[in-house]
Design an enzyme around this catalytic site. Structure first.
Site, PDB file in Angstrom:
ATOM      1  N   SER A  12       0.849  -1.190   0.000  1.00  0.00           N
ATOM      2  CA  SER A  12       0.000   0.000   0.000  1.00  0.00           C
ATOM      3  C   SER A  12       0.881   1.235   0.000  1.00  0.00           C
ATOM      4  O   SER A  12       1.660   1.449   0.937  1.00  0.00           O
ATOM      5  CB  SER A  12      -0.895   0.031   1.230  1.00  0.00           C
ATOM      6  OG  SER A  12      -1.427   1.345   1.366  1.00  0.00           O
ATOM      7  N   HIS A  37      -1.222  -1.289  -4.362  1.00  0.00           N
ATOM      8  CA  HIS A  37      -2.490  -0.983  -3.696  1.00  0.00           C
ATOM      9  C   HIS A  37      -2.557   0.514  -3.393  1.00  0.00           C
ATOM     10  O   HIS A  37      -1.662   1.079  -2.774  1.00  0.00           O
ATOM     11  CB  HIS A  37      -2.576  -1.799  -2.407  1.00  0.00           C
ATOM     12  CG  HIS A  37      -3.880  -1.695  -1.678  1.00  0.00           C
ATOM     13  ND1 HIS A  37      -4.996  -2.438  -2.020  1.00  0.00           N
ATOM     14  CD2 HIS A  37      -4.256  -0.941  -0.611  1.00  0.00           C
ATOM     15  CE1 HIS A  37      -5.995  -2.148  -1.190  1.00  0.00           C
ATOM     16  NE2 HIS A  37      -5.577  -1.228  -0.331  1.00  0.00           N
ATOM     17  N   ASP A  39      -4.771   3.547  -1.771  1.00  0.00           N
ATOM     18  CA  ASP A  39      -5.827   3.817  -0.793  1.00  0.00           C
ATOM     19  C   ASP A  39      -6.383   5.231  -0.964  1.00  0.00           C
ATOM     20  O   ASP A  39      -5.715   6.211  -0.642  1.00  0.00           O
ATOM     21  CB  ASP A  39      -5.266   3.650   0.628  1.00  0.00           C
ATOM     22  CG  ASP A  39      -5.089   2.188   0.993  1.00  0.00           C
ATOM     23  OD1 ASP A  39      -6.066   1.424   0.861  1.00  0.00           O
ATOM     24  OD2 ASP A  39      -3.974   1.811   1.397  1.00  0.00           O
ATOM     25  N   MET A  41      -9.005   7.937   0.245  1.00  0.00           N
ATOM     26  CA  MET A  41      -9.805   8.273   1.438  1.00  0.00           C
ATOM     27  C   MET A  41     -10.358   9.685   1.295  1.00  0.00           C
ATOM     28  O   MET A  41      -9.681  10.570   0.772  1.00  0.00           O
ATOM     29  CB  MET A  41      -8.929   8.203   2.691  1.00  0.00           C
ATOM     30  CG  MET A  41      -8.245   6.860   2.877  1.00  0.00           C
ATOM     31  SD  MET A  41      -7.365   6.803   4.439  1.00  0.00           S
ATOM     32  CE  MET A  41      -6.608   5.175   4.325  1.00  0.00           C
ATOM     33  N   HIS A  70      -8.433   1.072  -3.877  1.00  0.00           N
ATOM     34  CA  HIS A  70      -9.352   0.815  -2.760  1.00  0.00           C
ATOM     35  C   HIS A  70     -10.018   2.128  -2.377  1.00  0.00           C
ATOM     36  O   HIS A  70      -9.368   3.011  -1.811  1.00  0.00           O
ATOM     37  CB  HIS A  70      -8.520   0.242  -1.603  1.00  0.00           C
ATOM     38  CG  HIS A  70      -9.276  -0.023  -0.351  1.00  0.00           C
ATOM     39  ND1 HIS A  70      -8.656  -0.282   0.860  1.00  0.00           N
ATOM     40  CD2 HIS A  70     -10.618  -0.088  -0.089  1.00  0.00           C
ATOM     41  CE1 HIS A  70      -9.556  -0.485   1.796  1.00  0.00           C
ATOM     42  NE2 HIS A  70     -10.760  -0.362   1.252  1.00  0.00           N
ATOM     43  N   MET A  72     -12.203   4.333  -0.162  1.00  0.00           N
ATOM     44  CA  MET A  72     -12.829   4.497   1.156  1.00  0.00           C
ATOM     45  C   MET A  72     -13.521   5.850   1.114  1.00  0.00           C
ATOM     46  O   MET A  72     -13.094   6.824   1.763  1.00  0.00           O
ATOM     47  CB  MET A  72     -11.753   4.405   2.256  1.00  0.00           C
ATOM     48  CG  MET A  72     -11.269   2.973   2.459  1.00  0.00           C
ATOM     49  SD  MET A  72      -9.651   2.872   3.248  1.00  0.00           S
ATOM     50  CE  MET A  72      -8.611   3.043   1.799  1.00  0.00           C
ATOM     51  N   MET A 141     -11.236  -6.332   5.523  1.00  0.00           N
ATOM     52  CA  MET A 141     -10.464  -5.374   6.326  1.00  0.00           C
ATOM     53  C   MET A 141     -10.114  -6.019   7.666  1.00  0.00           C
ATOM     54  O   MET A 141     -10.996  -6.512   8.380  1.00  0.00           O
ATOM     55  CB  MET A 141     -11.266  -4.096   6.580  1.00  0.00           C
ATOM     56  CG  MET A 141     -11.597  -3.261   5.349  1.00  0.00           C
ATOM     57  SD  MET A 141     -10.194  -2.749   4.344  1.00  0.00           S
ATOM     58  CE  MET A 141      -9.184  -1.879   5.545  1.00  0.00           C
ATOM     59  N   ASP A 176      -6.530  -6.646   4.125  1.00  0.00           N
ATOM     60  CA  ASP A 176      -6.010  -5.275   4.193  1.00  0.00           C
ATOM     61  C   ASP A 176      -5.983  -4.794   5.638  1.00  0.00           C
ATOM     62  O   ASP A 176      -7.035  -4.594   6.256  1.00  0.00           O
ATOM     63  CB  ASP A 176      -6.884  -4.365   3.327  1.00  0.00           C
ATOM     64  CG  ASP A 176      -6.266  -2.998   3.107  1.00  0.00           C
ATOM     65  OD1 ASP A 176      -5.174  -2.748   3.637  1.00  0.00           O
ATOM     66  OD2 ASP A 176      -6.889  -2.190   2.403  1.00  0.00           O
TER      67      ASP A 176
HETATM   68  C1  DX5 Z   1      -6.245   1.114   5.772  1.00  0.00           C
HETATM   69  C2  DX5 Z   1      -5.776   0.936   4.335  1.00  0.00           C
HETATM   70  C3  DX5 Z   1      -4.677  -0.036   4.210  1.00  0.00           C
HETATM   71  C4  DX5 Z   1      -3.418   0.371   4.912  1.00  0.00           C
HETATM   72  C5  DX5 Z   1      -2.694  -0.841   5.361  1.00  0.00           C
HETATM   73  O1  DX5 Z   1      -7.321   1.965   5.807  1.00  0.00           O
HETATM   74  O2  DX5 Z   1      -6.851   0.484   3.531  1.00  0.00           O
HETATM   75  O3  DX5 Z   1      -4.407  -0.389   2.871  1.00  0.00           O
HETATM   76  O4  DX5 Z   1      -2.576   1.158   4.157  1.00  0.00           O
HETATM   77  O5  DX5 Z   1      -1.591  -0.424   6.117  1.00  0.00           O
HETATM   78  P1  DX5 Z   1      -0.820  -1.369   7.107  1.00  0.00           P
HETATM   79  O6  DX5 Z   1      -0.306  -2.518   6.301  1.00  0.00           O
HETATM   80  O7  DX5 Z   1       0.254  -0.491   7.628  1.00  0.00           O
HETATM   81  O8  DX5 Z   1      -1.816  -1.826   8.145  1.00  0.00           O
HETATM   82 ZN    ZN Z   2      -6.458  -0.454   1.445  1.00  0.00          ZN
END
Ligand code: DX5
Ligand code: ZN
Length: 229
Positions: A12, A37, A39, A41, A70, A72, A141, A176
């Site tokens: 990620s 990956h 993320d 947000m 991904h 969110m 998750m 994840d």
């Molecule tokens: C959390 C994200 C993850 C995150 C994972 O909201 O969706 O992808 O980056 O990070 P680690 O591996 O550090 O838990």
């Molecule tokens: Zn993620």
């Protein structure tokens, strides 16, 4: 994108240097990442804000493997075409992001991407029973989404349940949150094939010292593969 259930490590870039995404992506791929990956947000569905379609589009030329995006965010539907145009290979929406995930998954596929559905820790496997035929990836998750570096929440029984619900359908199970060489074997043994890892891949390394990324990726992969053998 061909389908198989071999272990895939998806670093990620939430844990990368935000001033240097291109070089970070090239470094993790050179060091053995299978997917990248991304993320997204929105500061609304989750209490943190990262980046949107223009940034994801800028990442695209650096990603030679699979760009796994991904979301969110809520709402999702108004942004699907923008992520298709940005070059996402897989676009994952949260089942908790709205009442019409069925429509969202159809729209993601209609825009030419693979469709993923993510489940927060509090959401049971059964919530997506009627969505599986519209789904290419289920993201379980193992933290409450929003931040990297959180402690792994054990969702092993949910993964096992999903693996049996999926049967022989070509649907990936992605994990994840909090994945590292200690937690990876638990989820791999339960049937997961895609392991997202942020802090466990980026810790201790940099684009100037990328071998650390390689060693970190290898440690997660070997731990997971040992549990599936
Ligand atoms: C959390 C994200 C993850 C995150 C994972 O909201 O969706 O992808 O980056 O990070 P680690 O591996 O550090 O838990
Ligand atoms: Zn993620």
């Amino acid at each position: 994108m061909s389908f198989d259930r071999s272990i895939k490590i998806a670093p990620s870039i939430l844990s990368a240097d935000f001033a240097n995404f291109g070089a970070e992506i090239r470094a993790i791929e050179a060091q053995g990442a299978d997917w990248v990956h991304v993320d997204v947000m929105d500061g609304h569905f989750v209490p943190n804000l990262t980046f949107g379609p223009p940034a994801v589009k800028a990442f695209r030329p650096h990603v030679k493997t699979v760009m796994d995006v991904h979301l969110m965010i809520t709402p999702v539907d108004p942004y699907i075409q923008a992520y298709a145009d940005a070059g996402a290979d897989i676009l994952t929406t949260h089942i908790e992001a709205g009442p019409h995930t069925h429509r969202t998954l159809q729209a993601i596929r209609a825009a030419g991407m693979k469709a993923g559905v993510a489940l927060n820790p509090g959401t049971p496997a059964e919530a997506i029973d009627h969505l599986l035929d519209l789904t290419d990836l289920v993201c379980v998750m193992t933290v409450n989404p929003g931040f990297g570096g959180q402690k792994f929440i054990d969702m092993t029984s949910k993964v096992r349940k999903l693996r049996s619900m999926i049967g022989d359908r070509p649907i990936h199970i992605e994990i994840d949150g909090g994945v590292d060489p200690k937690t990876a074997p638990l989820v791999a043994a339960a049937g997961a094939d895609v392991l997202v890892a942020g802090s466990a891949v980026f810790k201790g390394g940099s684009v100037e010292n990328p071998d650390v990324y390689g060693a970190n990726i290898k440690a997660v992969r070997e731990a997971a593969e040992a549990a599936t053998a």
